[in-house]
Motif scaffolding. Structure first.
Motif, PDB file in Angstrom:
ATOM      1  N   TRP A  44     -50.968   7.078  37.110  1.00  0.00           N
ATOM      2  CA  TRP A  44     -49.921   6.610  38.016  1.00  0.00           C
ATOM      3  C   TRP A  44     -49.000   7.757  38.423  1.00  0.00           C
ATOM      4  CZ3 TRP A  44     -51.952   2.095  38.805  1.00  0.00           C
ATOM      5  CH2 TRP A  44     -52.571   1.416  37.759  1.00  0.00           C
ATOM      6  N   ILE A  47     -44.910   7.606  39.594  1.00  0.00           N
ATOM      7  CA  ILE A  47     -44.239   6.378  39.156  1.00  0.00           C
ATOM      8  C   ILE A  47     -43.329   6.718  37.973  1.00  0.00           C
ATOM      9  CG2 ILE A  47     -44.555   4.043  38.286  1.00  0.00           C
ATOM     10  CD1 ILE A  47     -45.483   4.501  41.173  1.00  0.00           C
ATOM     11  N   LEU A  81     -45.988   1.465  43.651  1.00  0.00           N
ATOM     12  CA  LEU A  81     -46.913   1.289  42.540  1.00  0.00           C
ATOM     13  C   LEU A  81     -48.271   0.782  43.035  1.00  0.00           C
ATOM     14  CD1 LEU A  81     -47.578   1.246  39.565  1.00  0.00           C
ATOM     15  CD2 LEU A  81     -46.411  -0.950  39.364  1.00  0.00           C
ATOM     16  N   THR A 252     -41.202  -6.293  37.490  1.00  0.00           N
ATOM     17  CA  THR A 252     -40.738  -4.910  37.581  1.00  0.00           C
ATOM     18  C   THR A 252     -39.232  -4.875  37.320  1.00  0.00           C
ATOM     19  OG1 THR A 252     -40.430  -5.106  39.983  1.00  0.00           O
ATOM     20  CG2 THR A 252     -42.559  -4.293  39.197  1.00  0.00           C
TER      21      THR A 252
END
Length: 465
Positions: A44, A47, A81, A252
């Motif tokens: 990722w 992020i 994301l 989130t």
């Protein structure tokens, strides 16, 4: 985008000989994610702040082969994301050349592609699609139709002489065209409920129906979406049958600590001037104060974009001063923070009854953030010699037309100034603007602790007795 590598197979026969059988999109994501985790690579990139909360949940969902909905307030990085999911796909994947959908040459699904595969056999031409072309994003809007998402009858194909019942008269929508790829729908509750119903078959039976046609297409897609919690009651909701079909609902959040907030600003802000670490910390603490304030509507949230825009505004104020004074390089100072409340007030939602007091609340919370940052940076450092020097007549003037060298020239040589600069991460030989930024933070700290007075007008601030 890079050109397709020349060594890749160009026909179905070559593809079969190379040992490249069809693989579902969820299996592909599963394998590639697992390979990255085992190799210690970051799946990722870019992020920040989710490593111990959101990302483990998302990884478990992908390894389980689940469709995912990300639920969270605005500005929490949900779309960012989802876009990183494309990095888990194979860089190149084979598709039938000329096919309307991205079908695997060894597993055609449309009537036309099956006919071509039967006629050409191993000579069926193959082209290659890059991973970036296999991620499809749609912003859900109230005017989105079933035809946009699923498909509709194409009148042009009917006019060409095909019968209305011919499956090849269908013009495919966004979801079928994403076959063997990822479909991301932002703000899913904004879709009308009757449009959400059209996704039910796609998510469970993995087929589509268009205007009464029972066209059994074994679609291979990963459906991911985002939603804000308040959307369930305000603008719309995710219908229960569709919500049930998502394998994972992941919450989130905003950055959990100041360091993560600063990291987001550093990564996302496009700064036109130098904004030092202490000022970024002030802005990070300011945003966190806003998220805890009872006068701000927390259901709407305070987006991470607010902190990014605030940093860019502070940098712009420093660049403007540089143009007016000839100071080089352009370095932001605490006086530039005054531009933030007025410019960014419209990005926040206040609770009812606070009309007319918005700027007052923002200035108060910003000053609190400055005090917290100064307390953290200068803990254990005696700033009284600086206060005594100012009270002895060394008044310090700063503002949008005052260069850093003038701020420093107003003060005598004091050992504490070197300590202040060092605590702010500034060395003794660095430009005057950087040192002045640290000194101003110390002066503002003394003002907020009531050890100095401050007199301000539209463009000038004077620290004195």
């Amino acid at each position: 985008m890079n050109a397709v590598p020349a060594h890749l197979p160009r026909t179905a026969g070559d593809l079969r000989a190379a040992g490249m059988p069809p693989r579902s999109i969820k299996k592909e994501l599963h394998d590639n994610l697992l390979a990255k985790l085992r190799a210690g690579e970051d799946p990722w990139p870019g992020i920040v702040g989710f490593s111990r909360t959101v990302l483990p949940q998302l990884e478990r969902a992908l390894l389980a082969g689940h469709d995912v909905v990300l639920l969270g307030e605005r500005g929490q990085g949900k779309t960012r994301l989802l876009r990183t999911l494309a990095g888990l796909l194979d860089e190149w994947t084979p598709v039938i050349e000329g096919a309307e959908l991205g079908e695997h040459p060894l597993d055609p699904i449309t009537p036309e592609s099956r006919r071509r595969a039967a006629e050409l056999g191993d000579d069926l031409p193959v082209t290659w699609r890059h991973r970036d072309e296999r991620y499809t994003e749609k912003l859900a809007t109230p005017d989105t139709s079933v035809g946009d998402l699923i498909g509709d009858v194409d009148p042009v194909k009917v006019a060409e002489g095909r019968s209305l019942g011919d499956p090849e008269t269908i013009h495919f929508g966004l979801v079928p065209r994403a076959h063997r790829g990822i479909v991301a729908i932002n703000e899913l509750p904004d879709l009308a409920e009757r449009i959400q119903v059209a996704l039910l078959n796609v998510m469970e039976e993995r087929d589509i129906q268009v205007r009464g046609y029972t066209l059994r297409l074994p679609l291979d897609v990963l459906l991911v979406s985002t939603a804000n919690p308040e959307d369930y009651t305000n603008r719309g909701r995710i219908i229960t049958p569709l919500k049930d079909r998502f394998g994972a609902e992941i919450r989130t959040h905003y950055p959990l600590d100041v360091d993560a907030e600063i990291a987001v600003v550093k990564q996302e802000a496009d700064l036109v001037a130098e904004v030092g670490e202490p000022l970024l910390e002030v802005l990070a603490r300011f945003v966190r104060n806003l998220r805890e304030s009872p006068v701000i509507d927390q259901r709407s949230g305070v987006s991470a974009r607010f902190a990014v825009a605030a940093a860019e505004t502070v940098g712009a104020a420093a660049l403007r001063r540089s143009a007016l004074t000839g100071e080089d390089p352009a370095v932001a100072r605490p006086v530039d923070l005054e531009a933030v409340p007025a410019v960014l007030r419209g990005k926040l939602e206040f609770e009812p009854g606070e009309e007319g007091r918005e700027n007052e609340h923002l200035v108060h919370l910003l000053r609190r953030a400055v005090a917290e940052t100064a307390r953290s940076r200068f803990a254990g450092l005696d700033l009284l010699p600086l206060a005594d020097a100012v009270e002895d007549g060394h008044l310090v003037t700063t503002g949008e037309r005052v260069p850093g060298k003038d701020v420093l020239a107003a003060l005598p040589e004091l050992p504490v100034l070197h300590d202040v600069a060092a605590r702010a991460g500034v060395g003794p030989g660095e430009p005057a603007g950087r040192i002045a930024a640290a000194v101003e933070l110390a002066l503002e700290s003394l003002f907020l602790s009531r050890k100095l007075a401050k007199d301000s007008d539209d463009s000038t601030t004077v620290y004195g007795r």
